[in-house]
Design a protein around this motif. Structure first.
Motif, short mmCIF file in Angstrom:
data_model
loop_
_atom_site.label_atom_id
_atom_site.label_comp_id
_atom_site.label_asym_id
_atom_site.label_seq_id
_atom_site.Cartn_x
_atom_site.Cartn_y
_atom_site.Cartn_z
N ALA A 1 4.67 -60.14 -7.81
CA ALA A 1 5.66 -59.08 -7.97
C ALA A 1 5.17 -57.76 -7.40
CB ALA A 1 6.00 -58.92 -9.45
N ALA A 2 3.86 -57.55 -7.42
CA ALA A 2 3.28 -56.31 -6.88
C ALA A 2 3.09 -56.37 -5.37
CB ALA A 2 1.93 -56.04 -7.55
N GLY A 3 3.29 -57.56 -4.79
CA GLY A 3 3.15 -57.71 -3.34
C GLY A 3 1.72 -57.75 -2.86
N VAL A 4 0.81 -58.24 -3.73
CA VAL A 4 -0.60 -58.30 -3.36
C VAL A 4 -1.15 -59.71 -3.58
CG1 VAL A 4 -0.99 -55.86 -3.89
CG2 VAL A 4 -1.40 -57.61 -5.66
N ALA A 5 -2.27 -60.00 -2.95
CA ALA A 5 -2.99 -61.25 -3.18
C ALA A 5 -3.76 -61.15 -4.49
CB ALA A 5 -3.90 -61.54 -1.99
N LEU A 6 -4.55 -62.20 -4.80
CA LEU A 6 -5.20 -62.25 -6.11
C LEU A 6 -6.59 -62.86 -6.01
CD1 LEU A 6 -5.22 -62.16 -9.26
CD2 LEU A 6 -4.03 -64.38 -9.21
N LEU A 7 -7.57 -62.12 -6.53
CA LEU A 7 -8.92 -62.63 -6.74
C LEU A 7 -9.05 -62.99 -8.21
CD1 LEU A 7 -11.95 -63.10 -6.04
CD2 LEU A 7 -12.30 -60.64 -6.48
N LEU A 8 -9.32 -64.25 -8.51
CA LEU A 8 -9.48 -64.69 -9.89
C LEU A 8 -10.95 -64.73 -10.28
CD1 LEU A 8 -6.96 -67.67 -10.32
CD2 LEU A 8 -6.89 -65.45 -11.48
N SER A 9 -11.22 -64.51 -11.57
CA SER A 9 -12.58 -64.52 -12.07
C SER A 9 -12.60 -65.12 -13.47
CB SER A 9 -13.16 -63.10 -12.09
OG SER A 9 -14.49 -63.10 -12.57
N LEU A 10 -13.73 -65.71 -13.82
CA LEU A 10 -13.95 -66.28 -15.15
C LEU A 10 -15.17 -65.62 -15.76
CD1 LEU A 10 -13.31 -68.47 -17.31
CD2 LEU A 10 -14.86 -69.99 -16.05
N ASN A 11 -15.01 -65.10 -16.98
CA ASN A 11 -16.15 -64.49 -17.68
C ASN A 11 -16.93 -65.61 -18.36
OD1 ASN A 11 -17.90 -63.16 -19.46
ND2 ASN A 11 -16.48 -61.46 -19.75
N PHE A 12 -18.08 -65.96 -17.78
CA PHE A 12 -18.88 -67.06 -18.31
C PHE A 12 -19.40 -66.77 -19.72
CE2 PHE A 12 -20.23 -67.41 -13.62
CZ PHE A 12 -19.10 -68.15 -13.30
N TYR A 13 -19.41 -65.50 -20.09
CA TYR A 13 -19.94 -65.10 -21.39
C TYR A 13 -18.83 -64.69 -22.34
CZ TYR A 13 -23.64 -65.10 -18.02
OH TYR A 13 -24.47 -65.49 -17.00
N GLY A 14 -17.60 -65.06 -21.98
CA GLY A 14 -16.44 -64.77 -22.82
C GLY A 14 -15.99 -66.01 -23.55
N GLY A 15 -16.90 -66.58 -24.34
CA GLY A 15 -16.61 -67.81 -25.06
C GLY A 15 -15.66 -67.61 -26.22
N GLU A 16 -15.37 -68.72 -26.89
CA GLU A 16 -14.33 -68.71 -27.92
C GLU A 16 -14.69 -67.83 -29.11
OE1 GLU A 16 -11.24 -71.93 -29.75
OE2 GLU A 16 -13.17 -72.62 -29.03
N VAL A 17 -15.96 -67.74 -29.44
CA VAL A 17 -16.39 -66.93 -30.57
C VAL A 17 -17.09 -65.68 -30.03
CG1 VAL A 17 -17.76 -66.84 -32.67
CG2 VAL A 17 -16.66 -68.99 -31.99
N GLY A 18 -16.43 -64.52 -30.17
CA GLY A 18 -17.01 -63.28 -29.67
C GLY A 18 -17.28 -63.34 -28.18
N ASN A 19 -18.44 -62.88 -27.78
CA ASN A 19 -18.82 -62.92 -26.38
C ASN A 19 -19.95 -63.92 -26.15
OD1 ASN A 19 -17.05 -61.02 -25.18
ND2 ASN A 19 -18.20 -59.38 -26.16
N THR A 20 -19.89 -65.03 -26.85
CA THR A 20 -20.91 -66.05 -26.67
C THR A 20 -20.74 -66.73 -25.32
OG1 THR A 20 -19.47 -67.68 -27.75
CG2 THR A 20 -21.06 -66.52 -29.14
N PRO A 21 -21.83 -67.17 -24.71
CA PRO A 21 -21.72 -67.88 -23.43
C PRO A 21 -20.85 -69.12 -23.58
CG PRO A 21 -23.99 -67.25 -23.86
CD PRO A 21 -23.24 -66.97 -25.12
N MET A 22 -20.10 -69.42 -22.54
CA MET A 22 -19.26 -70.60 -22.56
C MET A 22 -20.11 -71.86 -22.52
SD MET A 22 -15.98 -69.68 -20.16
CE MET A 22 -14.80 -68.45 -20.69
N THR A 23 -19.62 -72.88 -23.18
CA THR A 23 -20.27 -74.18 -23.14
C THR A 23 -19.94 -74.85 -21.81
OG1 THR A 23 -18.36 -75.34 -24.08
CG2 THR A 23 -19.96 -74.39 -25.64
N PRO A 24 -20.70 -75.88 -21.44
CA PRO A 24 -20.34 -76.62 -20.22
C PRO A 24 -18.91 -77.14 -20.25
CG PRO A 24 -22.56 -77.20 -20.90
CD PRO A 24 -22.00 -76.34 -21.99
N GLU A 25 -18.46 -77.60 -21.41
CA GLU A 25 -17.09 -78.11 -21.50
C GLU A 25 -16.08 -77.00 -21.25
OE1 GLU A 25 -13.22 -78.87 -22.88
OE2 GLU A 25 -14.56 -77.49 -23.96
N GLU A 26 -16.35 -75.80 -21.77
CA GLU A 26 -15.44 -74.67 -21.56
C GLU A 26 -15.44 -74.25 -20.09
OE1 GLU A 26 -15.66 -72.56 -25.98
OE2 GLU A 26 -17.12 -72.01 -24.43
N ILE A 27 -16.60 -74.21 -19.47
CA ILE A 27 -16.67 -73.89 -18.04
C ILE A 27 -15.86 -74.89 -17.24
CG2 ILE A 27 -18.20 -73.89 -16.02
CD1 ILE A 27 -18.58 -71.38 -17.54
N ARG A 28 -16.05 -76.17 -17.54
CA ARG A 28 -15.35 -77.23 -16.81
C ARG A 28 -13.83 -77.12 -16.98
NH1 ARG A 28 -17.28 -82.45 -15.40
NH2 ARG A 28 -19.15 -81.95 -16.61
#
Length: 299
Positions: A216-243
């Motif tokens: 809608a903004a007429g721009v492309a998109l760079l996506l990112s994943l916060n590897f340390y934004g796990g389900e509980v607080g800012n805990t590192p993601m598990t391998p299953e969550e990363i996958r």
């Protein structure tokens, strides 16, 4: 990592381009169009601040790196080119030199900071896909990061225009997709940059919303994943969550690249993490990706 090969159908054009020194090589999915190359490579995937010594090692085909000094950046470019890596570069050296005394953003200080890179000819690296875009400044939408005030549209457009005055062919971006949509249209900004954290809810819903906002903004998109934004607080993601979460983002066909916050040797050595990244890379390499601009690079 996925290897790029020559396209037989444009071999003659590639030879001419090589002869005149415009483009050192063409990769799978690239097409020659006038003085520009529009790249439709398989989706580049790799973390932020991946050491250049790891360029070319599986499973990563891309990375987001800070520009640093001219010497440092040129070294990264050459290593990335040799490894057929695709880079997003962050132009500003760090946030401290581009802040006023009250910690608000300064366009003039930003320009002075960028001038250190003025001597670099990015054209050949953009042409062959080594550099697919540049982030102007990180998180302009976060007021707490900038003395309690977000970076305004006028300020961000000014930085984009300044970068284009040096490198008119360079796709540039910054800002989360909702911020970019709020202040659309953009004259110089080519892409938004949105990062998923598990506190943002269902990943599929978030991805679709982010893509819709960028479109809608007429721009492309760079996506990112916060590897340390796990389900509980800012805990590192598990391998299953990363996958699971990484694969969802890697499956997107609108994004021009997928990166993640950020490289950490200890975390990346955690049992199962390497295999999880490999699974995400397999999804990223299963489909083509558009360039980090819509239609044409703005200038």
């Amino acid at each position: 990592m996925v290897q790029r090969h020559w396209i037989v159908g444009i071999a003659g054009i590639a030879v001419i381009a090589l002869f005149i020194g415009l483009v050192p090589h063409l990769s799978t999915g690239e097409r020659w169009s006038g003085n520009n190359i529009s790249t439709f490579n398989l989706l580049p995937f790799g973390p932020k601040q991946l050491p250049s010594t790891l360029f070319g090692q599986e499973p990563f085909s891309g990375a987001y790196v800070n520009a640093g000094s001219v010497t440092t950046l040129m070294g990264r470019f050459e290593r990335a080119r040799a490894a057929r890596m695709h880079l997003i570069i962050r132009l500003d050296f760090s946030e401290m030199p581009i802040r006023n005394p009250d910690r608000t953003f300064s366009v003039k200080l930003w320009e002075r900071n960028i001038d250190r890179l003025r001597s670099i000819d990015l054209a050949p690296f953009v042409a062959d896909g080594t550099v697919i875009g540049a982030e102007l400044v990180n998180e302009p939408h976060v007021a707490d990061k900038w003395g309690g005030k977000i970076i305004t549209k006028e300020q961000l457009e000014s930085t984009a225009a300044y970068a284009k005055s040096i490198w008119p062919y360079l796709p540039v971006g910054a800002g989360r997709s909702d911020y970019v949509l709020k202040y659309a249209p953009w004259k110089y900004l080519d892409f938004s940059h949105s990062q998923y954290h598990m506190r943002k809810g269902d990943v599929e819903s978030w991805r679709k919303m982010t893509v819709a906002q960028s479109k809608a903004a007429g721009v492309a998109l760079l996506l990112s994943l916060n590897f340390y934004g796990g389900e509980v607080g800012n805990t590192p993601m598990t391998p299953e969550e990363i996958r699971r979460l990484g694969s969802s983002l890697a499956a997107d066909t609108y994004a021009c690249a997928l990166t993640g916050y950020m490289y950490n040797e200890k975390y990346f050595s955690t049992p199962g993490i390497e295999e999880a990244f490999a699974a995400v890379a397999a999804v990223a390499s299963s489909h083509p990706a558009p360039p980090c601009y819509v239609g044409a690079v703005k200038h």
